[in-house]
Design a protein around this motif. Sequence first.
Motif, PDB file in Angstrom:
ATOM      1  N   GLU A 310       0.979  -1.101  -0.048  1.00 37.19           N
ATOM      2  CA  GLU A 310      -0.046   0.026   0.072  1.00 37.19           C
ATOM      3  C   GLU A 310       0.889   1.214  -0.163  1.00 37.19           C
ATOM      4  N   ASP A 311       2.146   1.242   0.429  1.00 36.53           N
ATOM      5  CA  ASP A 311       3.053   2.281   0.479  1.00 36.53           C
ATOM      6  C   ASP A 311       3.684   2.471  -0.825  1.00 36.53           C
ATOM      7  N   SER A 312       3.903   1.351  -1.595  1.00 32.88           N
ATOM      8  CA  SER A 312       4.784   1.374  -2.814  1.00 32.88           C
ATOM      9  C   SER A 312       4.650  -0.207  -3.616  1.00 32.88           C
ATOM     10  N   GLU A 313       4.366  -0.163  -4.659  1.00 38.99           N
ATOM     11  CA  GLU A 313       4.101  -1.542  -5.487  1.00 38.99           C
ATOM     12  C   GLU A 313       5.377  -1.779  -6.094  1.00 38.99           C
ATOM     13  N   PHE A 314       6.395  -0.918  -6.279  1.00 34.90           N
ATOM     14  CA  PHE A 314       7.517  -0.917  -7.256  1.00 34.90           C
ATOM     15  C   PHE A 314       8.692  -0.329  -6.982  1.00 34.90           C
ATOM     16  N   TYR A 315       9.998  -0.976  -6.824  1.00 38.32           N
ATOM     17  CA  TYR A 315      11.284  -0.137  -6.466  1.00 38.32           C
ATOM     18  C   TYR A 315      12.033  -0.502  -7.648  1.00 38.32           C
ATOM     19  N   ASP A 316      12.847   0.779  -7.938  1.00 41.50           N
ATOM     20  CA  ASP A 316      13.807   0.851  -9.020  1.00 41.50           C
ATOM     21  C   ASP A 316      15.140   1.226  -8.372  1.00 41.50           C
ATOM     22  N   ILE A 317      16.038   0.101  -8.346  1.00 36.52           N
ATOM     23  CA  ILE A 317      17.355   0.256  -7.377  1.00 36.52           C
ATOM     24  C   ILE A 317      18.490   0.116  -8.711  1.00 36.52           C
ATOM     25  N   ASP A 318      19.286   1.101  -8.478  1.00 39.15           N
ATOM     26  CA  ASP A 318      20.414   1.341  -9.301  1.00 39.15           C
ATOM     27  C   ASP A 318      21.831   0.806  -8.530  1.00 39.15           C
ATOM     28  N   VAL A 319      22.412  -0.183  -9.080  1.00 39.56           N
ATOM     29  CA  VAL A 319      23.542  -1.032  -8.638  1.00 39.56           C
ATOM     30  C   VAL A 319      24.618  -0.437  -9.407  1.00 39.56           C
ATOM     31  N   GLU A 320      25.649  -0.384  -8.699  1.00 39.20           N
ATOM     32  CA  GLU A 320      27.029  -0.215  -9.621  1.00 39.20           C
ATOM     33  C   GLU A 320      28.250  -1.139  -9.028  1.00 39.20           C
ATOM     34  N   ALA A 321      28.903  -1.465  -9.895  1.00 40.08           N
ATOM     35  CA  ALA A 321      30.077  -2.440  -9.593  1.00 40.08           C
ATOM     36  C   ALA A 321      31.152  -1.672 -10.204  1.00 40.08           C
ATOM     37  N   HIS A 322      32.542  -1.670  -9.350  1.00 43.69           N
ATOM     38  CA  HIS A 322      33.391  -1.039  -9.689  1.00 43.69           C
ATOM     39  C   HIS A 322      34.806  -1.911  -9.245  1.00 43.69           C
ATOM     40  N   ASP A 323      35.723  -1.747 -10.125  1.00 44.39           N
ATOM     41  CA  ASP A 323      36.883  -2.664  -9.669  1.00 44.39           C
ATOM     42  C   ASP A 323      37.979  -1.825  -8.778  1.00 44.39           C
ATOM     43  N   GLY A 324      39.029  -2.382  -8.606  1.00 48.18           N
ATOM     44  CA  GLY A 324      40.102  -1.716  -7.613  1.00 48.18           C
ATOM     45  C   GLY A 324      40.329  -0.491  -8.111  1.00 48.18           C
ATOM     46  N   PRO A 325      40.707  -0.259  -9.450  1.00 47.61           N
ATOM     47  CA  PRO A 325      41.569   1.169 -10.051  1.00 47.61           C
ATOM     48  C   PRO A 325      40.127   2.264 -10.200  1.00 47.61           C
ATOM     49  N   GLY A 326      38.940   1.572 -10.370  1.00 49.27           N
ATOM     50  CA  GLY A 326      37.807   2.417 -10.157  1.00 49.27           C
ATOM     51  C   GLY A 326      36.791   2.490 -11.498  1.00 49.27           C
ATOM     52  N   LEU A 327      37.142   1.597 -12.456  1.00 49.98           N
ATOM     53  CA  LEU A 327      36.414   1.430 -13.598  1.00 49.98           C
ATOM     54  C   LEU A 327      34.872   0.877 -12.861  1.00 49.98           C
ATOM     55  N   ARG A 328      33.860   1.321 -13.673  1.00 50.46           N
ATOM     56  CA  ARG A 328      32.502   1.186 -13.116  1.00 50.46           C
ATOM     57  C   ARG A 328      31.745   0.734 -13.942  1.00 50.46           C
ATOM     58  N   ALA A 329      30.503  -0.274 -13.650  1.00 45.95           N
ATOM     59  CA  ALA A 329      29.528  -0.636 -14.312  1.00 45.95           C
ATOM     60  C   ALA A 329      28.155  -0.464 -13.685  1.00 45.95           C
ATOM     61  N   ARG A 330      27.154  -0.469 -14.452  1.00 36.24           N
ATOM     62  CA  ARG A 330      25.779   0.031 -13.830  1.00 36.24           C
ATOM     63  C   ARG A 330      24.765  -1.289 -14.227  1.00 36.24           C
ATOM     64  N   SER A 331      23.939  -1.302 -13.404  1.00 34.93           N
ATOM     65  CA  SER A 331      22.897  -2.125 -13.494  1.00 34.93           C
ATOM     66  C   SER A 331      21.556  -1.619 -12.700  1.00 34.93           C
ATOM     67  N   LYS A 332      20.480  -2.227 -13.227  1.00 37.44           N
ATOM     68  CA  LYS A 332      19.206  -1.859 -12.491  1.00 37.44           C
ATOM     69  C   LYS A 332      18.520  -3.234 -11.817  1.00 37.44           C
ATOM     70  N   VAL A 333      17.913  -3.147 -10.667  1.00 34.57           N
ATOM     71  CA  VAL A 333      17.376  -4.209  -9.943  1.00 34.57           C
ATOM     72  C   VAL A 333      15.990  -3.571  -9.917  1.00 34.57           C
ATOM     73  N   LEU A 334      14.888  -4.244 -10.482  1.00 30.75           N
ATOM     74  CA  LEU A 334      13.631  -3.914 -10.553  1.00 30.75           C
ATOM     75  C   LEU A 334      12.650  -4.668  -9.599  1.00 30.75           C
ATOM     76  N   VAL A 335      12.298  -4.360  -8.510  1.00 33.02           N
ATOM     77  CA  VAL A 335      11.457  -5.075  -7.490  1.00 33.02           C
ATOM     78  C   VAL A 335      10.043  -4.813  -7.663  1.00 33.02           C
ATOM     79  N   THR A 336       9.388  -5.766  -7.931  1.00 36.84           N
ATOM     80  CA  THR A 336       7.859  -5.751  -7.859  1.00 36.84           C
ATOM     81  C   THR A 336       7.177  -6.305  -6.685  1.00 36.84           C
ATOM     82  N   VAL A 337       6.578  -5.492  -5.653  1.00 37.14           N
ATOM     83  CA  VAL A 337       5.827  -5.976  -4.369  1.00 37.14           C
ATOM     84  C   VAL A 337       4.541  -6.527  -4.829  1.00 37.14           C
TER      85      VAL A 337
END
Length: 808
Positions: A310-337
């Motif tokens: 009743e508070d929220s039906e859907f959550y959009d979470i941004d996830v980031e992966a980075h290595d030691g030197p600092g290179l990064r990648a991003r992805s999304k986690v879509l959570v349906t309640v």
Amino acid sequence: MAAPPYRPGCSRLVRICLLLGALWEIRAEQIRYSVLEELDKGSFVGNIAKDLGLESRELTERGVRIVSRGRTQLFALNPRSGSLITAGRIDREELCDRSPKCVANLEILLEDKVKIFGVEVEIIDVNDNAPSFGTQEREIKVVENENPGTRFPLPEAFDPDVGVNSLQSYQLNSNGHFSLDVQSGADGIKYPELVLERALDREEEAVHHLVLTASDGGKPVRSGTARILVKLIDTNDNAPVFSQPEYHVSVRENIPVGTLLLTVEATDPDEGANGEVTYSFRKVREKISQLFQLNSLTGDIAILGDLDYEDSEFYDIDVEAHDGPGLRARSKVLVTVLDVNDNTPEVTVTSLISSIQETSSPGTIIALFNVHDGDSGENGLVTCSLPDNLPFTLEKTYGNYYRLLTHRTLDREEVSEYNITVTATDQGTPPLSTETRISLQVADINDNPPSFARASYSAYIPENNPRAASFFCLTAQDPDSGENARVTYSLAEDTLQGTPLSSYISINSDTGVLYALRSFDYEQFRDLQLWVTASDSGDPPLSSNVSLSLFVLDQNDNAPEILYPALPTDGSTGVELAPRSAEPGYLVTKVVAVDRDSGQNAWLSYRLLKASEPGLFAVGVHTGEVRTARALQDRDALKQSLVVAVQDHGQPPLSATVTLTVAVADSIPDVLADLGSIKTPSDPEDSGLTLYLVVAVAAVSCVFLAFVSVLLALRLRRWHTSRLLQASDGGLAGMSASHFVGVDGVRAFLQTYSHEVSLTADSRKSHLIFPQPNYADTLISAESSEKREPLLITQDLLETKGDPSQVS
């Protein structure tokens, strides 16, 4: 649709937006308005009085009020202007988050018509928030041999406003090595990227300081900045790569805290520190950080707080992966309640009456209430029900509003109070329900008269009762309540022996206790009939009558009354005659007595109390007959004195006595010869005086002998003539009499079963008595007196012939 008028509550900066607000319409009892957020308290929203077709002054008169649910009231009614105004400052972002359209719903209740109007108010966004970055500084590590054109993700800014007021553009400060490129994702979100324009030389410049600015499209424009530190490192030519560009997961809202939701995974082909991947959330909002937790080493995402569909039906979470030197990648986690039936229906009573008259017609409205369930789908569909045995029904009105109505006429004497249980049940699995209890008092009216337990009553009171004594209590019951059940008692007007009944009997008007105002006499009257009225205090009063039979109980308050022998009125003493030849059982006389009481109080018994010659006479216990107990002898005295007692059977018993004098002789000459021997018992102290009197009488007896003989002859002839006349007349035929001779004054008495004759020395004083039938059973039997002859002797003769001391 015409543009709305200018509203003074809006600021100058948002006047243009007001052209989009205050759009309303009434369709199927639904009114729509629009208003800008962040307006001051009391700002105009819409003319609700006009839209309801009312004058502003009618709002209060007709009970118009807001009955919306919610913890905070956003709007209020201005009763003077008839306008709907803001109840406080409205923050659209707090109310609707980033929803494209923000609508607040409320209901307007018209109390007098019990009618509901739905009102929908759209909250229009204003540019009250500047874009902001999750971090004020971002460090980017770039290998020095990075090829031009390489892109580096930059932190995104977040603006809670919507539309043109939300984030619109990014700018990067001018520099010689980097440029800014903004990408738009499928979800419309802009992602800034740092683009390497020409090769870097760590030895020439190890750190590059950049400023990233995010701006929205509001008027005025608002912006936020973040510092970008580009550090050059040794070569790391591979960035982490997620296994999926988007992760999708569905979870029920009641999932326990700590449950593993999913695991994100990114790989880096580099070796050593350049290939060690760590994970983090991007654009971390406070709400996301409170509900989800990311393990930076493993990529596990777990539930940190309670989810609520009743508070929220859907959550959009941004996830980031980075290595030691600092290179990064991003992805999304879509959570349906997913919704579960975890909310019970809510019942809100908006209008209620607590009391109803028992004569109210069916269909009377008792209550108006609203039903709401926070779940969705079938879990949010609610039905209401009542117990089957109640005289009420439910009727659904506008939306989720129900009316509680009477189904039939109520009876307070049957049920005075109802505790009505309204059950609201949703259609979830399993279904959840809520019970709401409504108390209803049934007001009484005076529809029942007082009633007595019996159609008639009988009461008993002993005679000679004390005055003001209570003798009975009448009680009437009235099933009504209050004044309608307060019963008063009264006696119907009547008379008793010409006297008002109220002078004999009174009744306590409050208690119904009856009192005797007089002392009753059973011998005066034995019963009376009363009518008692019981009236309630209702308006109008109701009453009922009952009859009461009052019986007076006899008391032994009357002693026996001796009718025969009666005391003479001329001063003489009666004497009964008994021949010496009488056999045992000979009837000498009979004592006749009556008692004015009744029952056993009037049952009489006779006994011989005293006799001058004990054993000579006997008295019948029940008849009062005086008979000889043995044969008379020559030695028996001429004059015998008997005392007979008459006693009733009351408690205590009452009695009376009578003294009888019996003269014993076979014939009249014998009586005359023996008169001198008549002697009545006397006290010893009188014996001397008696002797002198006897001598004196003997001395003068010869002188009067001739006179007495002549007088006696005349009296006998007159008596004989009287007997002949009575025999010829036939009126006294068959009469048998007993006679007595007066000693102190000559008197004759004749008693029969049918007549009583008294004779005296003066024949003119003789009289004939006809006794009442009540006394017939106590009269002397004729057969016991058929041989007796009358004898009249003057008192002077007795005094001459007898002893003066024996005169009784």
